[in-house]
Design a protein around this motif. Structure first.
Motif, short mmCIF file in Angstrom:
data_model
loop_
_atom_site.label_atom_id
_atom_site.label_comp_id
_atom_site.label_asym_id
_atom_site.label_seq_id
_atom_site.Cartn_x
_atom_site.Cartn_y
_atom_site.Cartn_z
N LEU A 1 -6.68 4.82 6.81
CA LEU A 1 -7.58 4.01 5.99
C LEU A 1 -8.77 3.59 6.83
N PRO A 2 -9.94 3.42 6.22
CA PRO A 2 -11.09 2.94 6.98
C PRO A 2 -10.79 1.58 7.61
N GLU A 3 -11.37 1.31 8.76
CA GLU A 3 -11.13 0.04 9.45
C GLU A 3 -11.57 -1.16 8.62
N ASP A 4 -12.56 -0.96 7.72
CA ASP A 4 -13.03 -2.09 6.91
C ASP A 4 -12.25 -2.24 5.61
N TRP A 5 -11.24 -1.37 5.39
CA TRP A 5 -10.39 -1.53 4.20
C TRP A 5 -9.55 -2.78 4.41
N GLY A 6 -9.39 -3.53 3.36
CA GLY A 6 -8.55 -4.72 3.45
C GLY A 6 -8.16 -5.22 2.07
N LEU A 7 -7.40 -6.25 2.07
CA LEU A 7 -6.96 -6.84 0.82
C LEU A 7 -8.03 -7.79 0.31
N SER A 8 -8.77 -7.34 -0.69
CA SER A 8 -9.89 -8.13 -1.18
C SER A 8 -9.45 -9.48 -1.72
N SER A 9 -8.23 -9.57 -2.21
CA SER A 9 -7.77 -10.85 -2.75
C SER A 9 -7.62 -11.90 -1.66
N TYR B 1 0.87 -1.18 0.00
CA TYR B 1 0.00 0.00 0.00
C TYR B 1 0.90 1.22 0.00
N ASP B 2 0.80 2.02 -1.04
CA ASP B 2 1.57 3.24 -1.17
C ASP B 2 0.59 4.41 -1.23
N PRO B 3 0.59 5.30 -0.23
CA PRO B 3 -0.37 6.40 -0.20
C PRO B 3 -0.23 7.36 -1.37
N ASN B 4 0.88 7.34 -2.07
CA ASN B 4 1.04 8.20 -3.24
C ASN B 4 0.27 7.68 -4.44
N PHE B 5 -0.01 6.38 -4.46
CA PHE B 5 -0.72 5.79 -5.58
C PHE B 5 -2.16 5.41 -5.24
N CYS B 6 -2.45 5.29 -3.97
CA CYS B 6 -3.80 5.02 -3.45
C CYS B 6 -4.32 3.63 -3.82
N ASP B 7 -5.61 3.46 -3.68
CA ASP B 7 -6.28 2.20 -4.02
C ASP B 7 -7.62 2.55 -4.66
N PRO B 8 -7.60 3.02 -5.91
CA PRO B 8 -8.83 3.49 -6.55
C PRO B 8 -9.90 2.42 -6.69
N ASP B 9 -9.50 1.15 -6.76
CA ASP B 9 -10.49 0.08 -6.87
C ASP B 9 -11.38 -0.01 -5.63
N HIS B 10 -10.91 0.57 -4.53
CA HIS B 10 -11.66 0.51 -3.27
C HIS B 10 -11.99 1.91 -2.75
#
Length: 49
Positions: free
Chosen positions: A33-41, A13-22
């Motif tokens: 990050l929200p507490e419910d954020w996680g690695l969907s894979s 997880y790189d905050p400069n690139f974010c996680d647009p899929d989520h």
């Protein structure tokens, strides 16, 4: 802001690139990050990454 790497799958997880899929925009630190954020894979919540 630092990067965080999952010790199980190697996802970085790189905050400069974010996680647009989520809906995570650039500039959000790992700590904010929200507490419910996680690695969907792997269905692992933030606290276990």
């Amino acid at each position: 802001m630092g990067r965080y790497k999952c010790v199980i799958c190697g996802y970085i997880y790189d905050p400069n690139f974010c996680d647009p899929d989520h809906g995570i925009n650039p500039g959000i630190s790992f700590q904010n990050l929200p507490e419910d954020w996680g690695l969907s894979s792997m269905w692992r919540p933030k606290g276990t990454v």
